[in-house]
Design an enzyme around this catalytic site. Structure first.
Site, PDB file in Angstrom:
ATOM      1  CG  HIS A 140      64.822 -38.148 -64.032  1.00  0.00           C
ATOM      2  ND1 HIS A 140      63.864 -39.103 -63.785  1.00  0.00           N
ATOM      3  CD2 HIS A 140      64.893 -37.386 -62.923  1.00  0.00           C
ATOM      4  CE1 HIS A 140      63.376 -38.944 -62.570  1.00  0.00           C
ATOM      5  NE2 HIS A 140      63.985 -37.908 -62.019  1.00  0.00           N
ATOM      6  CG  HIS A 149      55.590 -23.426 -77.612  1.00  0.00           C
ATOM      7  ND1 HIS A 149      55.211 -22.178 -78.046  1.00  0.00           N
ATOM      8  CD2 HIS A 149      56.864 -23.259 -77.143  1.00  0.00           C
ATOM      9  CE1 HIS A 149      56.186 -21.316 -77.843  1.00  0.00           C
ATOM     10  NE2 HIS A 149      57.203 -21.953 -77.288  1.00  0.00           N
TER      11      HIS A 149
END
Length: 212
Positions: A140, A149
């Site tokens: 979250h 990346h």
């Protein structure tokens, strides 16, 4: 995704993206790759049509691009390609593998790629041209910048912030609330317990600065 897509690059990352596109029912018009020896061959049945010059034959109004360039460190070339084609009017498709799990309020930037088995939990924001690779878990309220990346198997706990153009190596674990600066590298398999300054490379368990 209603418009057909043209994939830039014919390497391993492009192959994974093409599979995700096919599974999601997207029409893939072809592949552009700078290696002229590949022209006339195919990747998963999708033809390699030519180099970058072939992109100009596809109207920006009618075709979306997919950035098929991967990275094993900082995503400089990938970032340059995204910026270059944006400047001449093209837009990039957001690619989501059908097996990915993404919370309903997650914000995905243009050209974001979420690969097979990835999970992105509520409250997250993912920047343009960023890769959330295979089996990555993003908990979250994580804020991930553009051109990042996140390599396969990474675990981000809640509230992690990652700056633009950083690379998080395969299998790294980052605990809650960590802040990682721009253009930083977290080595594969590292356990990150402290914030990382911009431009730093950290490796190990626990991770320590390798290059400043």
């Amino acid at each position: 995704m209603t418009k057909p897509v043209l994939v830039l690059g014919a390497g391993g990352h492009a192959k994974v993206l093409i599979e995700a596109l096919i599974q999601s029912g997207t029409v893939v018009a072809g592949i552009a790759d700078s290696d002229s020896a590949l022209v006339g061959t195919n990747v998963l049945g999708i033809p390699i049509l030519g180099g970058d010059e072939i992109v100009g034959k596809f109207s920006p109004a009618e075709t979306l691009l997919v950035n098929g360039i991967g990275s094993v460190g900082l995503s400089i070339i990938r970032q340059q390609i995204f910026i270059r084609f944006k400047e001449i009017g093209y837009n990039f498709a957001t690619v989501i593998h059908p097996s990915a799990v993404i919370a309903s309020d997650v914000v995905l930037g243009e050209g974001t790629q979420v690969m097979a088995g990835a999970i992105i939990q509520p409250g997250c924001c993912i920047g343009n041209n960023t890769i959330i690779n295979t089996r990555t878990s993003v908990d979250h309220d994580c804020m991930i910048g553009a051109h990042v990346h996140i390599a396969p198997g990474v675990t981000l706990s809640g509230g992690v912030t990652i700056g633009e153009a950083s690379h998080i190596g395969t299998g790294a674990i980052i605990i809650q609330g960590i802040i990682i600066g721009r253009q930083s590298v977290v080595g594969a398999g590292s356990l990150l317990l402290k914030d990382v300054c911009s431009l730093d490379t950290v490796v190990g368990v626990p991770a320590k600065v390798l290059i400043r």
